[in-house]
Motif scaffolding. Structure first.
Motif, PDB file in Angstrom:
ATOM      1  N   LEU A 183       8.899   5.480  -7.653  1.00  0.00           N
ATOM      2  CA  LEU A 183       7.582   5.426  -7.009  1.00  0.00           C
ATOM      3  C   LEU A 183       6.973   6.823  -6.923  1.00  0.00           C
ATOM      4  O   LEU A 183       5.775   7.007  -7.190  1.00  0.00           O
ATOM      5  N   ASP A 199      -1.812  10.681  -9.115  1.00  0.00           N
ATOM      6  CA  ASP A 199      -2.654  11.594  -8.343  1.00  0.00           C
ATOM      7  C   ASP A 199      -3.164  12.740  -9.199  1.00  0.00           C
ATOM      8  O   ASP A 199      -4.255  13.257  -8.965  1.00  0.00           O
ATOM      9  N   LEU A 248       3.411   7.978  -8.592  1.00  0.00           N
ATOM     10  CA  LEU A 248       2.299   8.409  -7.745  1.00  0.00           C
ATOM     11  C   LEU A 248       1.898   9.854  -8.052  1.00  0.00           C
ATOM     12  O   LEU A 248       0.717  10.207  -7.976  1.00  0.00           O
ATOM     13  N   MET A 292      -0.238   0.482  -3.705  1.00  0.00           N
ATOM     14  CA  MET A 292       0.930   1.146  -4.289  1.00  0.00           C
ATOM     15  C   MET A 292       0.850   1.123  -5.816  1.00  0.00           C
ATOM     16  O   MET A 292       1.050   2.143  -6.481  1.00  0.00           O
ATOM     17  N   THR A 318      -7.903   9.382  -5.454  1.00  0.00           N
ATOM     18  CA  THR A 318      -6.979   9.393  -4.331  1.00  0.00           C
ATOM     19  C   THR A 318      -7.724   9.677  -3.036  1.00  0.00           C
ATOM     20  O   THR A 318      -8.496  10.639  -2.949  1.00  0.00           O
ATOM     21  N   ASP A 343       0.842  -1.181   0.000  1.00  0.00           N
ATOM     22  CA  ASP A 343       0.000   0.000   0.000  1.00  0.00           C
ATOM     23  C   ASP A 343       0.883   1.238   0.000  1.00  0.00           C
ATOM     24  O   ASP A 343       2.067   1.187   0.362  1.00  0.00           O
ATOM     25  N   ARG A 344       0.302   2.364  -0.360  1.00  0.00           N
ATOM     26  CA  ARG A 344       1.066   3.603  -0.400  1.00  0.00           C
ATOM     27  C   ARG A 344       1.650   3.961   0.970  1.00  0.00           C
ATOM     28  O   ARG A 344       2.768   4.443   1.065  1.00  0.00           O
ATOM     29  N   ASP A 345       0.855   3.717   2.007  1.00  0.00           N
ATOM     30  CA  ASP A 345       1.335   4.090   3.337  1.00  0.00           C
ATOM     31  C   ASP A 345       2.290   3.059   3.925  1.00  0.00           C
ATOM     32  O   ASP A 345       2.658   3.148   5.099  1.00  0.00           O
TER      33      ASP A 345
END
Length: 417
Positions: free
Chosen positions: A281, A289, A285, A308, A295, A246-248
């Motif tokens: 990355l 976005d 992203l 991700m 998002t 995941d992004r986080d």
């Protein structure tokens, strides 16, 4: 989970017999139908299928990793829904895409998954003997299953039977066979069948991803995503780990950016991506976005949530889609990949990470931690740095036997007069 009510809830949530993809005596069926007239067959050869399903459910529920449960269920011939149902409760909403990825497509050996093979022979798995398991392994061999595939499938079956032994259902494990006699043993000295990629070839994949042909309006987004995908693979990640990111999961700790990667068994390790990967990355992203309104806003101090690597609609990329993407990239990589393009797959880049790191002198313990190997012996299996042409005596011996004959020694009595 404990108590009779919880057990009943699990059983109630499991797929019914016509959903359990097992073949009937009359032949294989994708929807569980078999037997005379195509009527649904519960579990051929099993008098008490509910009891057997309960045993399988309790065994699978003993594994903490959702992906492990799905892999074991699929290897035995059961639908992946089993692995998602045995816990009795669905995963949290945020984790649902991560813990329930799309099931793998059925391969050519699906009909020989152990429970399906037993059902084809009207054999209750609890009544199987070592002879039955050996016959099943020979059937896999005849169908073209490699040594590693057979060993892995045997390990799954053996783990199931070990559970039955522990719970007193059967007296002994019929899958506890002598693997050496079956030719299923292996050591860290066995050569890997995975294609070995050089640093130049990995670089070519990275470059090819950025220039992959795409005529759609989203070509920049797709190019950035392809580069980010290759970049993640160059960290030695498993394909399941890449799809689960995941992004986080990209966080800052100790002043360094790290990826928190969920590996086998649900274990989490920290991987240091480095500037090149974080740059890839970030570029992806940023374009993503800017091209979508999907998002999810981040809380202050937190990264946006979501996968991700995402599809155009914001969903999580599947393994199948990423496999196909990598094959396209390899086919576009030019002369560097001409001879191996059709053999490039995600594990080849994981393999490349280990071999290139070891050849560069990285301590094997560090490489083991990077890729999440449970045993250092697994990491050592990838080490082919000692098996290069320059470290082989083949050229030396060939030169001795094919080169000019040495002049006879004049002092040799056998050469006199």
């Amino acid at each position: 989970m404990s108590g009779p009510s919880s057990a009943r809830a699990v059983l109630a949530s499991l797929p019914r017999p016509d959903d359990v993809v097992l073949p009937g005596p009359a032949g294989d069926s994708a929807d569980g139908a078999g037997g005379a007239g195509g009527a649904a067959v519960d579990w051929p050869g099993v008098d008490d299928p509910d009891a057997l399903r309960a045993l399988v459910a309790r065994w699978l529920a003993g594994y903490g990793g959702a992906q492990t449960r799905r892999t074991y269920a699929y290897a035995l011939g059961l639908p992946p829904q089993w692995a998602d149902a045995v816990t009795g409760t669905p995963p949290p909403a945020r984790d649902r895409p991560r813990t329930a990825p799309p099931p793998a497509r059925r391969g050519r050996l699906h009909r020989l998954a152990y429970f399906r093979w037993c059902a084809t022979h009207a054999l209750d798995p609890r009544a199987a003997t070592g002879t039955h398991v050996t016959t099943w392994l020979h059937a896999l061999d005849a169908a073209g299953a490699g040594k590693r595939t057979r060993a892995r499938m045997l390990s799954t079956v053996s783990a199931f039977y070990a559970h039955l032994v522990e719970t007193g259902v059967i007296a002994g494990n019929p899958a506890a066979l002598h693997r050496g006699r079956l030719g299923l043993t292996g050591t860290s000295r066995d050569p890997s069948p995975t294609v070995r990629l050089t640093a130049a070839q990995v670089r070519a994949l990275w470059d090819a991803a950025a220039t992959l042909p795409n005529r759609t309006a989203a070509r920049e987004l797709y190019a950035r995503r392809a580069v980010a995908f290759v970049a993640l693979l160059t960290l030695g990640l498993r394909i399941s780990e890449v799809t689960g990111l995941d992004r986080d999961d990209l966080v800052v700790t100790g002043g360094e950016q790290v990826l928190r990667v969920r590996g086998k068994g649900g274990t989490v390790r920290e991987v240091f991506p480095g500037d090149a990967v974080t740059g890839a990355l970030g570029a992806y992203l940023a374009v993503r976005d800017g091209s979508t309104a999907e998002t999810v806003p981040a809380r202050r101090g937190q990264a946006p949530s979501g996968p991700m690597l995402a599809t155009r609609s914001g969903g999580r990329c599947s393994r199948q889609d990423l496999y196909a993407l990598l094959r396209r990239i390899a086919g576009h990589a030019g002369p560097e990949l001409d001879d191996v393009a059709d053999r490039v797959h995600p594990h080849a880049l994981r393999h490349a990470y280990v071999t290139l790191a070891l050849e560069a002198g990285a301590p094997i313990q560090h490489v083991q931690a990077d890729v999440g190997h449970a045993s250092i012996a697994t990491t050592r299996h990838y080490d082919r740095s000692l098996r290069t042409r320059t470290s082989s005596a083949a050229d030396l011996v060939t030169g001795l036997v094919t080169g000019p004959a040495a002049a006879p020694d004049a002092t040799d009595p056998g050469q006199a007069g």
